[in-house]
Design a protein around this motif. Structure first.
Motif, PDB file in Angstrom:
ATOM      1  N   TYR A   3       3.275   3.460  -5.899  1.00 21.86           N
ATOM      2  CA  TYR A   3       3.671   2.802  -4.656  1.00 21.86           C
ATOM      3  C   TYR A   3       2.837   3.327  -3.486  1.00 21.86           C
ATOM      4  O   TYR A   3       2.541   4.517  -3.404  1.00 21.86           O
ATOM      5  N   ARG A   4       2.461   2.416  -2.606  1.00 20.55           N
ATOM      6  CA  ARG A   4       1.633   2.770  -1.452  1.00 20.55           C
ATOM      7  C   ARG A   4       2.445   2.691  -0.161  1.00 20.55           C
ATOM      8  O   ARG A   4       3.306   1.828  -0.010  1.00 20.55           O
ATOM      9  N   HIS A   5       2.140   3.580   0.756  1.00 14.27           N
ATOM     10  CA  HIS A   5       2.751   3.556   2.087  1.00 14.27           C
ATOM     11  C   HIS A   5       1.649   3.699   3.120  1.00 14.27           C
ATOM     12  O   HIS A   5       0.858   4.641   3.062  1.00 14.27           O
ATOM     13  N   GLN A   6       1.613   2.762   4.066  1.00 16.58           N
ATOM     14  CA  GLN A   6       0.624   2.859   5.138  1.00 16.58           C
ATOM     15  C   GLN A   6       1.253   3.516   6.354  1.00 16.58           C
ATOM     16  O   GLN A   6       2.292   3.074   6.853  1.00 16.58           O
ATOM     17  N   VAL A   7       0.621   4.575   6.817  1.00 22.29           N
ATOM     18  CA  VAL A   7       1.143   5.343   7.947  1.00 22.29           C
ATOM     19  C   VAL A   7       0.894   4.581   9.243  1.00 22.29           C
ATOM     20  O   VAL A   7      -0.237   4.167   9.527  1.00 22.29           O
ATOM     21  N   THR A   8       1.950   4.388  10.014  1.00 20.82           N
ATOM     22  CA  THR A   8       1.823   3.688  11.298  1.00 20.82           C
ATOM     23  C   THR A   8       2.137   4.593  12.484  1.00 20.82           C
ATOM     24  O   THR A   8       1.692   4.324  13.596  1.00 20.82           O
ATOM     25  N   ALA A   9       2.902   5.660  12.253  1.00 23.28           N
ATOM     26  CA  ALA A   9       3.298   6.553  13.349  1.00 23.28           C
ATOM     27  C   ALA A   9       2.331   7.728  13.464  1.00 23.28           C
ATOM     28  O   ALA A   9       1.624   8.072  12.517  1.00 23.28           O
ATOM     29  N   LEU A  10       2.316   8.350  14.630  1.00 24.05           N
ATOM     30  CA  LEU A  10       1.548   9.576  14.803  1.00 24.05           C
ATOM     31  C   LEU A  10       2.130  10.664  13.909  1.00 24.05           C
ATOM     32  O   LEU A  10       3.348  10.749  13.713  1.00 24.05           O
TER      33      LEU A  10
ATOM     34  N   TRP B 126       4.925  14.683  -2.223  1.00 21.88           N
ATOM     35  CA  TRP B 126       4.004  13.611  -1.831  1.00 21.88           C
ATOM     36  C   TRP B 126       2.870  14.132  -0.947  1.00 21.88           C
ATOM     37  O   TRP B 126       1.765  13.582  -0.961  1.00 21.88           O
ATOM     38  N   GLU B 127       3.122  15.210  -0.211  1.00 20.65           N
ATOM     39  CA  GLU B 127       2.041  15.797   0.585  1.00 20.65           C
ATOM     40  C   GLU B 127       0.940  16.348  -0.320  1.00 20.65           C
ATOM     41  O   GLU B 127      -0.259  16.152  -0.055  1.00 20.65           O
ATOM     42  N   ILE B 128       1.323  17.029  -1.387  1.00 19.90           N
ATOM     43  CA  ILE B 128       0.337  17.592  -2.315  1.00 19.90           C
ATOM     44  C   ILE B 128      -0.430  16.483  -3.021  1.00 19.90           C
ATOM     45  O   ILE B 128      -1.659  16.547  -3.162  1.00 19.90           O
ATOM     46  N   VAL B 129       0.286  15.459  -3.473  1.00 18.07           N
ATOM     47  CA  VAL B 129      -0.369  14.336  -4.153  1.00 18.07           C
ATOM     48  C   VAL B 129      -1.452  13.726  -3.275  1.00 18.07           C
ATOM     49  O   VAL B 129      -2.528  13.344  -3.752  1.00 18.07           O
ATOM     50  N   ASN B 130      -1.189  13.651  -1.983  1.00 17.22           N
ATOM     51  CA  ASN B 130      -2.122  13.009  -1.057  1.00 17.22           C
ATOM     52  C   ASN B 130      -3.044  13.986  -0.333  1.00 17.22           C
ATOM     53  O   ASN B 130      -3.844  13.573   0.513  1.00 17.22           O
TER      54      ASN B 130
ATOM     55  N   TRP C 178      -3.422   5.156   3.858  1.00 19.53           N
ATOM     56  CA  TRP C 178      -2.548   4.734   2.763  1.00 19.53           C
ATOM     57  C   TRP C 178      -2.195   5.957   1.925  1.00 19.53           C
ATOM     58  O   TRP C 178      -3.073   6.673   1.453  1.00 19.53           O
ATOM     59  N   LEU C 179      -0.905   6.189   1.740  1.00 18.41           N
ATOM     60  CA  LEU C 179      -0.417   7.295   0.925  1.00 18.41           C
ATOM     61  C   LEU C 179       0.065   6.776  -0.425  1.00 18.41           C
ATOM     62  O   LEU C 179       0.603   5.674  -0.520  1.00 18.41           O
ATOM     63  N   HIS C 180      -0.117   7.580  -1.469  1.00 15.55           N
ATOM     64  CA  HIS C 180       0.452   7.296  -2.782  1.00 15.55           C
ATOM     65  C   HIS C 180       1.788   8.033  -2.873  1.00 15.55           C
ATOM     66  O   HIS C 180       1.835   9.252  -2.741  1.00 15.55           O
TER      67      HIS C 180
ATOM     68  N   GLN D 150     -16.721   9.242  -7.752  1.00 11.98           N
ATOM     69  CA  GLN D 150     -15.760   8.498  -6.949  1.00 11.98           C
ATOM     70  C   GLN D 150     -14.376   8.620  -7.582  1.00 11.98           C
ATOM     71  O   GLN D 150     -14.213   8.505  -8.792  1.00 11.98           O
ATOM     72  N   ALA D 151     -13.357   8.878  -6.755  1.00  4.76           N
ATOM     73  CA  ALA D 151     -11.986   9.018  -7.246  1.00  4.76           C
ATOM     74  C   ALA D 151     -11.390   7.644  -7.510  1.00  4.76           C
ATOM     75  O   ALA D 151     -11.476   6.750  -6.671  1.00  4.76           O
ATOM     76  N   VAL D 152     -10.786   7.488  -8.680  1.00  2.00           N
ATOM     77  CA  VAL D 152     -10.206   6.209  -9.086  1.00  2.00           C
ATOM     78  C   VAL D 152      -8.834   6.468  -9.706  1.00  2.00           C
ATOM     79  O   VAL D 152      -8.697   7.326 -10.580  1.00  2.00           O
ATOM     80  N   TYR D 153      -7.823   5.727  -9.237  1.00  2.00           N
ATOM     81  CA  TYR D 153      -6.497   5.809  -9.847  1.00  2.00           C
ATOM     82  C   TYR D 153      -6.397   4.779 -10.968  1.00  2.00           C
ATOM     83  O   TYR D 153      -6.839   3.644 -10.814  1.00  2.00           O
ATOM     84  N   ILE D 154      -5.811   5.199 -12.093  1.00  2.00           N
ATOM     85  CA  ILE D 154      -5.776   4.377 -13.294  1.00  2.00           C
ATOM     86  C   ILE D 154      -4.393   3.742 -13.454  1.00  2.00           C
ATOM     87  O   ILE D 154      -3.423   4.432 -13.790  1.00  2.00           O
ATOM     88  N   PRO D 155      -4.259   2.428 -13.219  1.00  2.00           N
ATOM     89  CA  PRO D 155      -2.969   1.766 -13.460  1.00  2.00           C
ATOM     90  C   PRO D 155      -2.576   1.862 -14.931  1.00  2.00           C
ATOM     91  O   PRO D 155      -3.441   1.957 -15.808  1.00  2.00           O
TER      92      PRO D 155
END
Length: 222
Positions: free
Chosen positions: A61-68, A93-97, A109-111, A216-221
């Motif tokens: 799941y992805r989350h796009q950061v909108t806030a400061l 989630w901080e470590i993952v990203n 975009w955060l994973h 290049q980093a690639v995430y594997i579905p």
């Protein structure tokens, strides 16, 4: 017969669904609709019919950061996705990203790893947390997220028969050559390889699969 990916799920199209809304709900990013379209060999992504059954690959799941960025903003993200403000959950989630000690810029975009619909794994002899993290996620440094998810002390040893919670997260790989083909062949085998390459490219917003760069980093579905 097409081989279904390990974590691919079936979904029956409902009234009002579009691939964009399905991708938004499943992945947090409607622009990943092409992942679903490619997996299902849809000639026209705008045409899906009620009752049609689709295969939905698992994409973190992805989350796009909108806030400061702030401590409050991070706790709000944690609360939204995990129903808690527990600092250990936030740290996962901080470590993952890679943002545990780094600023998160607006628009990033955060994973968001899945900590609810998780898998469970029974440890066998001689396995270690770094070894499991490397196998599951492509990075032995992510052993810490397994520790946190299972409330284990840092550097814990494992015992055969121990059952672990396995947080949901796509594997991270680094491209060894100048195309995705060899990486996908290694990950998935040669069944429907062209589709797999296209889906991996779409999930990573890679416009030209033949033009990726070494490491290049690639995430594997899955």
């Amino acid at each position: 017969m097409e081989r279904i990916w390990e974590e691919t799920k079936n979904y029956d199209v409902q009234q009002g669904d579009t691939l964009f809304t399905i991708a938004q709900r499943e992945y947090g990013d409607g622009n990943l609709f092409s992942v679903i379209a490619l997996q299902n060999h849809l000639a026209d992504p705008d045409l899906v019919e009620v009752g049609e059954q689709l295969l939905i690959p698992y994409v973190t799941y992805r989350h796009q950061v909108t806030a400061l960025d702030s401590n409050v903003a991070r706790k709000e993200i944690t609360q939204h996705y995990y129903g808690t403000t527990d600092s250990n959950v936030e740290l996962i989630w901080e470590i993952v990203n890679g943002v545990a000690q780094r600023e998160i810029h607006q628009g990033t975009w955060l994973h968001m790893p899945d900590l609810t619909n998780v898998g469970h794994y029974t440890v066998v002899a001689d396995e270690t947390l770094p070894g499991l993290a490397a196998r599951w996620y492509g990075d032995d440094h992510l052993a810490v997220i397994i520790e946190l998810a299972n409330n284990l002390p840092t550097g814990s040893s494992l015992t055969a028969g121990q059952v672990l919670i396995q947080p949901g997260l796509n594997r991270l790989r680094h491209v060894a050559g100048d195309t995705l083909a060899s990486l996908c062949l290694e990950e998935y085998g040669d069944a429907d390889l062209d589709t797999r390459i296209a889906v991996v490219a779409a999930a990573n917003h890679i416009n030209t699969p033949d033009a990726v760069f070494c490491n290049q980093a690639v995430y594997i579905p899955s």
